[in-house]
Design a protein around this motif. Structure first.
Motif, PDB file in Angstrom:
ATOM      1  N   LEU A 176       0.829  -1.205   0.000  1.00  0.00           N
ATOM      2  CA  LEU A 176       0.000   0.000   0.000  1.00  0.00           C
ATOM      3  C   LEU A 176       0.865   1.259   0.000  1.00  0.00           C
ATOM      4  O   LEU A 176       0.566   2.229  -0.720  1.00  0.00           O
ATOM      5  N   ALA A 177       1.930   1.264   0.805  1.00  0.00           N
ATOM      6  CA  ALA A 177       2.822   2.424   0.834  1.00  0.00           C
ATOM      7  C   ALA A 177       3.467   2.642  -0.530  1.00  0.00           C
ATOM      8  O   ALA A 177       3.585   3.788  -1.008  1.00  0.00           O
ATOM      9  N   TYR A 178       3.855   1.578  -1.175  1.00  0.00           N
ATOM     10  CA  TYR A 178       4.453   1.697  -2.505  1.00  0.00           C
ATOM     11  C   TYR A 178       3.454   2.252  -3.506  1.00  0.00           C
ATOM     12  O   TYR A 178       3.782   3.135  -4.314  1.00  0.00           O
ATOM     13  N   LEU A 179       2.204   1.741  -3.456  1.00  0.00           N
ATOM     14  CA  LEU A 179       1.186   2.222  -4.382  1.00  0.00           C
ATOM     15  C   LEU A 179       0.870   3.692  -4.142  1.00  0.00           C
ATOM     16  O   LEU A 179       0.720   4.472  -5.092  1.00  0.00           O
ATOM     17  N   ILE A 180       0.767   4.087  -2.856  1.00  0.00           N
ATOM     18  CA  ILE A 180       0.488   5.495  -2.549  1.00  0.00           C
ATOM     19  C   ILE A 180       1.620   6.388  -3.057  1.00  0.00           C
ATOM     20  O   ILE A 180       1.385   7.441  -3.662  1.00  0.00           O
ATOM     21  N   ARG A 181       2.859   5.985  -2.817  1.00  0.00           N
ATOM     22  CA  ARG A 181       3.992   6.773  -3.292  1.00  0.00           C
ATOM     23  C   ARG A 181       4.016   6.839  -4.813  1.00  0.00           C
ATOM     24  O   ARG A 181       4.285   7.896  -5.396  1.00  0.00           O
ATOM     25  N   TYR A 182       3.714   5.719  -5.456  1.00  0.00           N
ATOM     26  CA  TYR A 182       3.706   5.699  -6.918  1.00  0.00           C
ATOM     27  C   TYR A 182       2.646   6.650  -7.470  1.00  0.00           C
ATOM     28  O   TYR A 182       2.908   7.426  -8.395  1.00  0.00           O
ATOM     29  N   CYS A 183       1.429   6.616  -6.872  1.00  0.00           N
ATOM     30  CA  CYS A 183       0.354   7.504  -7.325  1.00  0.00           C
ATOM     31  C   CYS A 183       0.714   8.962  -7.078  1.00  0.00           C
ATOM     32  O   CYS A 183       0.440   9.840  -7.912  1.00  0.00           O
ATOM     33  N   LEU A 227       3.780  10.331  -6.867  1.00  0.00           N
ATOM     34  CA  LEU A 227       4.808  10.741  -7.830  1.00  0.00           C
ATOM     35  C   LEU A 227       4.219  10.935  -9.218  1.00  0.00           C
ATOM     36  O   LEU A 227       4.595  11.866  -9.937  1.00  0.00           O
ATOM     37  N   ARG A 228       3.305  10.071  -9.602  1.00  0.00           N
ATOM     38  CA  ARG A 228       2.686  10.202 -10.913  1.00  0.00           C
ATOM     39  C   ARG A 228       1.872  11.490 -10.998  1.00  0.00           C
ATOM     40  O   ARG A 228       1.899  12.188 -12.014  1.00  0.00           O
ATOM     41  N   ARG A 229       1.130  11.801  -9.911  1.00  0.00           N
ATOM     42  CA  ARG A 229       0.342  13.039  -9.908  1.00  0.00           C
ATOM     43  C   ARG A 229       1.256  14.255  -9.942  1.00  0.00           C
ATOM     44  O   ARG A 229       0.959  15.249 -10.627  1.00  0.00           O
ATOM     45  N   GLN A 230       2.354  14.206  -9.193  1.00  0.00           N
ATOM     46  CA  GLN A 230       3.295  15.321  -9.216  1.00  0.00           C
ATOM     47  C   GLN A 230       3.871  15.529 -10.610  1.00  0.00           C
ATOM     48  O   GLN A 230       4.035  16.664 -11.072  1.00  0.00           O
ATOM     49  N   ALA A 231       4.176  14.422 -11.290  1.00  0.00           N
ATOM     50  CA  ALA A 231       4.706  14.552 -12.658  1.00  0.00           C
ATOM     51  C   ALA A 231       3.664  15.155 -13.591  1.00  0.00           C
ATOM     52  O   ALA A 231       3.980  15.995 -14.453  1.00  0.00           O
ATOM     53  N   THR A 232       2.383  14.747 -13.418  1.00  0.00           N
ATOM     54  CA  THR A 232       1.318  15.301 -14.256  1.00  0.00           C
ATOM     55  C   THR A 232       1.154  16.798 -14.002  1.00  0.00           C
ATOM     56  O   THR A 232       1.020  17.602 -14.942  1.00  0.00           O
ATOM     57  N   LEU A 233       1.153  17.198 -12.712  1.00  0.00           N
ATOM     58  CA  LEU A 233       1.046  18.624 -12.391  1.00  0.00           C
ATOM     59  C   LEU A 233       2.228  19.406 -12.944  1.00  0.00           C
ATOM     60  O   LEU A 233       2.066  20.534 -13.423  1.00  0.00           O
ATOM     61  N   GLN A 234       3.413  18.825 -12.884  1.00  0.00           N
ATOM     62  CA  GLN A 234       4.592  19.498 -13.412  1.00  0.00           C
ATOM     63  C   GLN A 234       4.474  19.710 -14.907  1.00  0.00           C
ATOM     64  O   GLN A 234       4.826  20.779 -15.430  1.00  0.00           O
ATOM     65  N   ARG A 235       3.954  18.693 -15.610  1.00  0.00           N
ATOM     66  CA  ARG A 235       3.767  18.851 -17.058  1.00  0.00           C
ATOM     67  C   ARG A 235       2.728  19.925 -17.362  1.00  0.00           C
ATOM     68  O   ARG A 235       2.880  20.718 -18.285  1.00  0.00           O
ATOM     69  N   GLN A 236       1.644  19.939 -16.564  1.00  0.00           N
ATOM     70  CA  GLN A 236       0.618  20.955 -16.779  1.00  0.00           C
ATOM     71  C   GLN A 236       1.158  22.355 -16.527  1.00  0.00           C
ATOM     72  O   GLN A 236       0.880  23.282 -17.293  1.00  0.00           O
ATOM     73  N   LEU A 237       1.946  22.517 -15.434  1.00  0.00           N
ATOM     74  CA  LEU A 237       2.535  23.820 -15.152  1.00  0.00           C
ATOM     75  C   LEU A 237       3.501  24.243 -16.256  1.00  0.00           C
ATOM     76  O   LEU A 237       3.539  25.412 -16.650  1.00  0.00           O
ATOM     77  N   SER A 238       4.276  23.300 -16.740  1.00  0.00           N
ATOM     78  CA  SER A 238       5.212  23.608 -17.824  1.00  0.00           C
ATOM     79  C   SER A 238       4.451  24.051 -19.070  1.00  0.00           C
ATOM     80  O   SER A 238       4.847  24.998 -19.762  1.00  0.00           O
ATOM     81  N   ALA A 239       3.337  23.337 -19.347  1.00  0.00           N
ATOM     82  CA  ALA A 239       2.531  23.718 -20.512  1.00  0.00           C
ATOM     83  C   ALA A 239       1.932  25.107 -20.336  1.00  0.00           C
ATOM     84  O   ALA A 239       1.896  25.924 -21.274  1.00  0.00           O
ATOM     85  N   MET A 240       1.459  25.424 -19.105  1.00  0.00           N
ATOM     86  CA  MET A 240       0.894  26.745 -18.847  1.00  0.00           C
ATOM     87  C   MET A 240       1.956  27.830 -18.983  1.00  0.00           C
ATOM     88  O   MET A 240       1.706  28.894 -19.574  1.00  0.00           O
ATOM     89  N   GLU A 241       3.131  27.598 -18.446  1.00  0.00           N
ATOM     90  CA  GLU A 241       4.214  28.573 -18.568  1.00  0.00           C
ATOM     91  C   GLU A 241       4.596  28.783 -20.026  1.00  0.00           C
ATOM     92  O   GLU A 241       4.842  29.912 -20.476  1.00  0.00           O
ATOM     93  N   LYS A 242       4.634  27.715 -20.783  1.00  0.00           N
ATOM     94  CA  LYS A 242       4.969  27.816 -22.197  1.00  0.00           C
ATOM     95  C   LYS A 242       3.922  28.625 -22.949  1.00  0.00           C
ATOM     96  O   LYS A 242       4.230  29.464 -23.808  1.00  0.00           O
ATOM     97  N   GLY A 243       2.634  28.367 -22.592  1.00  0.00           N
ATOM     98  CA  GLY A 243       1.554  29.136 -23.228  1.00  0.00           C
ATOM     99  C   GLY A 243       1.633  30.609 -22.902  1.00  0.00           C
ATOM    100  O   GLY A 243       1.424  31.474 -23.768  1.00  0.00           O
TER     101      GLY A 243
END
Length: 249
Positions: A175-182, A184-200
């Motif tokens: 469970l701890a591994y799954l929570i950490r994986y989720c 990290l995945r959400r953080q990566a998605t938010l980072q991509r969204q922020l990068s896209a917003m900054e680029k726009g």
């Protein structure tokens, strides 16, 4: 003379080696295995397992014998024989109508089943196997305990507790591994969204800057056109006034 002595000593060494291989070698000993103890309930049946290992091929002369010593007695009686490929239940004792042969010597199995257990069946059962010429070996014993209800062993309870704790630890780790994986995945998605917003934002800012850079020439052209139009109108009005003055004269 010396040759005869040497040959004599060689013969003695050879005889000693053969004697050691045939008599003293433990590889020729047959090994018999049973459980240390088995539990059963009144009225049920129990399997007394017996397996063996022999250095020789299983011959037609293989024999299996089961002996029984009551819990409250010292005398040992024979209750079962397997000889010349046939099982024989001894007609003496309380097991004669309650015993079943389930073994197979070719699979190195000499097991029996005792049906309709009773408290009087408590005791020690001995399995002995001979497979000529492999006849040297030690028999094996199993103790039978008959209960109204089979008690739960301490080891079984302890094993269940340990297994449950290990299972819980593994579940927590997963469970701890799954929570950490989720996460990290959400953080990566938010980072991509922020990068896209900054680029726009940067692209829109660049477009606005380019538009602002193109606006001053247009304004200057409009001002020049306005000035030229005003000058032309002034010249025209002056000409009209001069002509009107000439006409008056």
């Amino acid at each position: 003379m010396w040759a005869q002595d040497a040959s004599g000593r060689g013969s003695l060494v050879l005889v000693a080696a053969l004697f050691s291989a045939l008599v003293l070698s433990p590889t020729l000993a047959i090994h018999v295995y049973t459980h240390r103890e088995v539990h059963g309930t009144v009225g049920s049946h129990v399997t007394l397992s017996c397996s063996f290992w022999s250095s020789e091929w299983i011959s037609e002369d293989v024999s299996i014998t089961w002996l029984y010593q009551p819990e409250s007695g010292k005398d040992t009686t024979s209750i079962f024989h397997f000889v010349k490929g046939q099982p024989y239940v001894d007609e003496v004792g309380t097991f004669k109508n309650r015993m079943e042969w389930v073994g197979d010597p070719h699979r190195k199995d000499g097991s029996i089943v005792i049906h309709d257990l009773d408290y009087t069946d408590n005791g020690t059962f001995t399995c002995d196997v001979k497979n000529p010429p492999d006849i040297v070996g030690k028999s094996s014993q199993v103790t039978l305990y008959v209960f109204e209800k089979v008690p739960t062993r301490y080891g079984v309870v302890l094993g269940s507790v340990i297994g449950g704790v290990l299972g819980l630890v593994i579940l927590v780790v997963v469970l701890a591994y799954l929570i950490r994986y989720c996460w990290l995945r959400r953080q990566a998605t938010l980072q991509r969204q922020l990068s896209a917003m900054e680029k726009g934002k940067l692209q829109r800012s660049a477009k606005d800057t380019s538009k602002r850079g193109r606006q001053p020439p247009v304004l200057y052209a409009m001002l020049d056109h306005t000035r030229s139009t005003k000058a032309a109108s002034e010249k025209k009005s002056k000409g009209i006034l001069s002509e009107s003055r000439k006409d008056k004269k």
